[in-house]
Structures are given as structure tokens and as C-alpha cells.
Design a protein around this motif. Structure first.
Motif, PDB file in Angstrom:
ATOM      1  N   ASP A   1      46.018  53.721 -57.092  1.00 44.52           N
ATOM      2  CA  ASP A   1      47.177  54.246 -56.363  1.00 44.52           C
ATOM      3  C   ASP A   1      46.873  54.465 -54.884  1.00 44.52           C
ATOM      4  O   ASP A   1      47.718  54.220 -54.026  1.00 44.52           O
ATOM      5  CB  ASP A   1      47.646  55.564 -56.977  1.00 44.52           C
ATOM      6  CG  ASP A   1      48.312  55.368 -58.331  1.00 44.52           C
ATOM      7  OD1 ASP A   1      48.781  54.241 -58.615  1.00 44.52           O
ATOM      8  OD2 ASP A   1      48.351  56.346 -59.105  1.00 44.52           O
ATOM      9  N   GLU A   2      45.654  54.913 -54.581  1.00 39.82           N
ATOM     10  CA  GLU A   2      45.311  55.207 -53.187  1.00 39.82           C
ATOM     11  C   GLU A   2      44.963  53.960 -52.368  1.00 39.82           C
ATOM     12  O   GLU A   2      44.788  54.049 -51.164  1.00 39.82           O
ATOM     13  CB  GLU A   2      44.167  56.227 -53.113  1.00 39.82           C
ATOM     14  CG  GLU A   2      42.872  55.808 -53.736  1.00 39.82           C
ATOM     15  CD  GLU A   2      42.789  56.077 -55.242  1.00 39.82           C
ATOM     16  OE1 GLU A   2      41.732  55.768 -55.798  1.00 39.82           O
ATOM     17  OE2 GLU A   2      43.755  56.565 -55.849  1.00 39.82           O
ATOM     18  N   ASN A   3      44.864  52.811 -53.027  1.00 41.96           N
ATOM     19  CA  ASN A   3      44.577  51.577 -52.287  1.00 41.96           C
ATOM     20  C   ASN A   3      45.808  51.185 -51.472  1.00 41.96           C
ATOM     21  O   ASN A   3      46.916  51.130 -52.008  1.00 41.96           O
ATOM     22  CB  ASN A   3      44.191  50.455 -53.246  1.00 41.96           C
ATOM     23  CG  ASN A   3      43.622  49.256 -52.530  1.00 41.96           C
ATOM     24  OD1 ASN A   3      44.237  48.729 -51.602  1.00 41.96           O
ATOM     25  ND2 ASN A   3      42.462  48.820 -52.962  1.00 41.96           N
ATOM     26  N   PRO A   4      45.633  50.889 -50.183  1.00 41.46           N
ATOM     27  CA  PRO A   4      46.785  50.591 -49.326  1.00 41.46           C
ATOM     28  C   PRO A   4      47.347  49.171 -49.452  1.00 41.46           C
ATOM     29  O   PRO A   4      48.294  48.827 -48.748  1.00 41.46           O
ATOM     30  CB  PRO A   4      46.222  50.819 -47.912  1.00 41.46           C
ATOM     31  CG  PRO A   4      44.775  50.489 -48.038  1.00 41.46           C
ATOM     32  CD  PRO A   4      44.384  50.957 -49.413  1.00 41.46           C
ATOM     33  N   LEU A   5      46.812  48.359 -50.348  1.00 43.93           N
ATOM     34  CA  LEU A   5      47.339  46.998 -50.506  1.00 43.93           C
ATOM     35  C   LEU A   5      48.811  47.034 -50.907  1.00 43.93           C
ATOM     36  O   LEU A   5      49.243  47.942 -51.625  1.00 43.93           O
ATOM     37  CB  LEU A   5      46.556  46.250 -51.590  1.00 43.93           C
ATOM     38  CG  LEU A   5      45.138  45.824 -51.255  1.00 43.93           C
ATOM     39  CD1 LEU A   5      44.437  45.290 -52.510  1.00 43.93           C
ATOM     40  CD2 LEU A   5      45.142  44.770 -50.163  1.00 43.93           C
ATOM     41  N   PRO A   6      49.570  46.026 -50.484  1.00 43.31           N
ATOM     42  CA  PRO A   6      50.975  45.943 -50.921  1.00 43.31           C
ATOM     43  C   PRO A   6      51.054  45.794 -52.442  1.00 43.31           C
ATOM     44  O   PRO A   6      50.133  45.250 -53.079  1.00 43.31           O
ATOM     45  CB  PRO A   6      51.484  44.678 -50.230  1.00 43.31           C
ATOM     46  CG  PRO A   6      50.527  44.396 -49.130  1.00 43.31           C
ATOM     47  CD  PRO A   6      49.204  44.967 -49.558  1.00 43.31           C
ATOM     48  N   ALA A   7      52.147  46.262 -53.002  1.00 48.62           N
ATOM     49  CA  ALA A   7      52.331  46.255 -54.458  1.00 48.62           C
ATOM     50  C   ALA A   7      52.202  44.852 -55.047  1.00 48.62           C
ATOM     51  O   ALA A   7      51.612  44.682 -56.117  1.00 48.62           O
ATOM     52  CB  ALA A   7      53.685  46.858 -54.814  1.00 48.62           C
ATOM     53  N   ASP A   8      52.731  43.833 -54.360  1.00 51.95           N
ATOM     54  CA  ASP A   8      52.655  42.479 -54.917  1.00 51.95           C
ATOM     55  C   ASP A   8      51.220  41.957 -54.937  1.00 51.95           C
ATOM     56  O   ASP A   8      50.822  41.231 -55.850  1.00 51.95           O
ATOM     57  CB  ASP A   8      53.576  41.517 -54.172  1.00 51.95           C
ATOM     58  CG  ASP A   8      53.255  41.381 -52.691  1.00 51.95           C
ATOM     59  OD1 ASP A   8      52.740  42.332 -52.087  1.00 51.95           O
ATOM     60  OD2 ASP A   8      53.528  40.300 -52.131  1.00 51.95           O
ATOM     61  N   VAL A   9      50.407  42.363 -53.971  1.00 59.40           N
ATOM     62  CA  VAL A   9      48.996  41.964 -53.954  1.00 59.40           C
ATOM     63  C   VAL A   9      48.261  42.668 -55.087  1.00 59.40           C
ATOM     64  O   VAL A   9      47.459  42.056 -55.805  1.00 59.40           O
ATOM     65  CB  VAL A   9      48.344  42.259 -52.588  1.00 59.40           C
ATOM     66  CG1 VAL A   9      46.844  41.995 -52.624  1.00 59.40           C
ATOM     67  CG2 VAL A   9      49.008  41.437 -51.494  1.00 59.40           C
ATOM     68  N   LYS A  10      48.540  43.950 -55.267  1.00 57.77           N
ATOM     69  CA  LYS A  10      47.926  44.692 -56.367  1.00 57.77           C
ATOM     70  C   LYS A  10      48.258  44.039 -57.706  1.00 57.77           C
ATOM     71  O   LYS A  10      47.395  43.889 -58.564  1.00 57.77           O
ATOM     72  CB  LYS A  10      48.401  46.143 -56.372  1.00 57.77           C
ATOM     73  CG  LYS A  10      47.831  46.996 -55.282  1.00 57.77           C
ATOM     74  CD  LYS A  10      48.341  48.418 -55.434  1.00 57.77           C
ATOM     75  CE  LYS A  10      47.713  49.345 -54.427  1.00 57.77           C
ATOM     76  NZ  LYS A  10      48.111  50.740 -54.648  1.00 57.77           N
ATOM     77  N   GLN A  11      49.527  43.664 -57.859  1.00 55.59           N
ATOM     78  CA  GLN A  11      49.959  43.038 -59.100  1.00 55.59           C
ATOM     79  C   GLN A  11      49.257  41.695 -59.305  1.00 55.59           C
ATOM     80  O   GLN A  11      48.833  41.366 -60.411  1.00 55.59           O
ATOM     81  CB  GLN A  11      51.475  42.849 -59.096  1.00 55.59           C
ATOM     82  CG  GLN A  11      52.030  42.367 -60.411  1.00 55.59           C
ATOM     83  CD  GLN A  11      53.540  42.295 -60.384  1.00 55.59           C
ATOM     84  OE1 GLN A  11      54.134  41.898 -59.391  1.00 55.59           O
ATOM     85  NE2 GLN A  11      54.158  42.674 -61.486  1.00 55.59           N
ATOM     86  N   GLY A  12      49.104  40.926 -58.244  1.00 55.25           N
ATOM     87  CA  GLY A  12      48.414  39.641 -58.326  1.00 55.25           C
ATOM     88  C   GLY A  12      46.947  39.808 -58.706  1.00 55.25           C
ATOM     89  O   GLY A  12      46.423  39.060 -59.537  1.00 55.25           O
ATOM     90  N   VAL A  13      46.286  40.793 -58.113  1.00 55.42           N
ATOM     91  CA  VAL A  13      44.879  41.062 -58.442  1.00 55.42           C
ATOM     92  C   VAL A  13      44.776  41.501 -59.899  1.00 55.42           C
ATOM     93  O   VAL A  13      43.860  41.072 -60.621  1.00 55.42           O
ATOM     94  CB  VAL A  13      44.279  42.126 -57.496  1.00 55.42           C
ATOM     95  CG1 VAL A  13      42.907  42.563 -57.974  1.00 55.42           C
ATOM     96  CG2 VAL A  13      44.188  41.587 -56.078  1.00 55.42           C
ATOM     97  N   ALA A  14      45.689  42.336 -60.342  1.00 58.55           N
ATOM     98  CA  ALA A  14      45.671  42.800 -61.732  1.00 58.55           C
ATOM     99  C   ALA A  14      45.833  41.625 -62.697  1.00 58.55           C
ATOM    100  O   ALA A  14      45.086  41.527 -63.684  1.00 58.55           O
ATOM    101  CB  ALA A  14      46.779  43.829 -61.962  1.00 58.55           C
TER     102      ALA A  14
END
Length: 123
Positions: free
Chosen positions: A69-82
Motif C-alpha cells: 500500500d505504501e509503494n508509490p507506484l501507480p495502481a496499474d503498475v502494481k497490478q501488472g507486477v502482481a
């Protein structure tokens, strides 16, 4: 602390930026997979399983850090990494069950591509 986390901590303490440290770990995992693949033809699976386990630990760490949650990456990047992390983790297990050169090559390619991107060298 597990081996991957220890390696991550040692690398992070060096003069490398976090992105460079992550890149170095991905490249190390890729190299371990390549080295272990050479023993596959002779039926040596232990080193491959160790390399795959190391890769899993690296990807678990990267995925959890990138999606925090505290990572500043955009949500779409987080989703892609996941999604990529889930694919890699499943691929590692699948490769442990039924190892092939193609599966190993896919994991090596993913690690190398992401490492290049982290270093600012996409493609």
C-alpha cells in the motif's frame, strides 16, 4: 531471515540504488537457472530446484514490495507486477514438477527483461 532476503539485504547495503539491487538479484536468479539447466540433461534436478526456489523467493519479495500500500507506484503498475509475479511463481512450481528447457528459458527471459527495465534499458 531466508537466503533471498539475506542476499537482498547485502545487495541493498552496497552502493547500488534499490532499482539496481533488484536488477542485480533478478540477474543472479537468471544465471542460477541457466547454470542449473546444464545439469538437467544428466538428470540432476536438485540444483535446478534450488535455483527455482531462489527465483521464487526473489519474486515473492519483489511482488510484495511492489504491491504494498505504501509503494508509490501507480495502481496499474502494481497490478501488472502482481500478475507477473503470480505467473512466475506458478511457472517455478510447474518447472519443478516437469522441467523443460523452454520453461527455464521463459523464466530467464522474464528476469532478464525486468532487470534491463530496472536498469533503464528496456528491451
Amino acid at each position: 531471515m531466508n537466503t533471498a532476503a539475506n542476499a537482498y539485504a547485502r545487495t541493498a547495503r552496497s552502493a547500488l540504488s534499490p532499482r539496481e539491487a533488484e536488477s542485480a538479484l533478478l540477474l543472479k536468479a537468471a544465471q542460477r537457472l541457466i547454470s542449473a539447466e546444464h545439469g538437467l540433461a544428466s538428470g540432476e534436478v536438485r540444483s535446478l530446484n534450488e535455483a527455482l526456489s531462489f527465483n521464487q523467493r526473489i519474486w515473492t519479495l519483489l511482488s510484495s514490495e511492489a504491491t504494498a500500500d505504501e509503494n508509490p507506484l501507480p495502481a496499474d503498475v502494481k497490478q501488472g507486477v502482481a500478475r507477473l509475479g503470480v505467473f512466475v511463481l506458478r511457472s517455478c512450481v510447474d518447472t519443478m514438477i516437469e522441467p523443460t528447457s523452454e520453461k527455464i528459458a521463459t523464466l530467464v527471459s522474464i528476469n532478464n527483461q525486468l532487470a534491463a527495465g530496472l536498469q533503464g534499458n528496456p528491451g
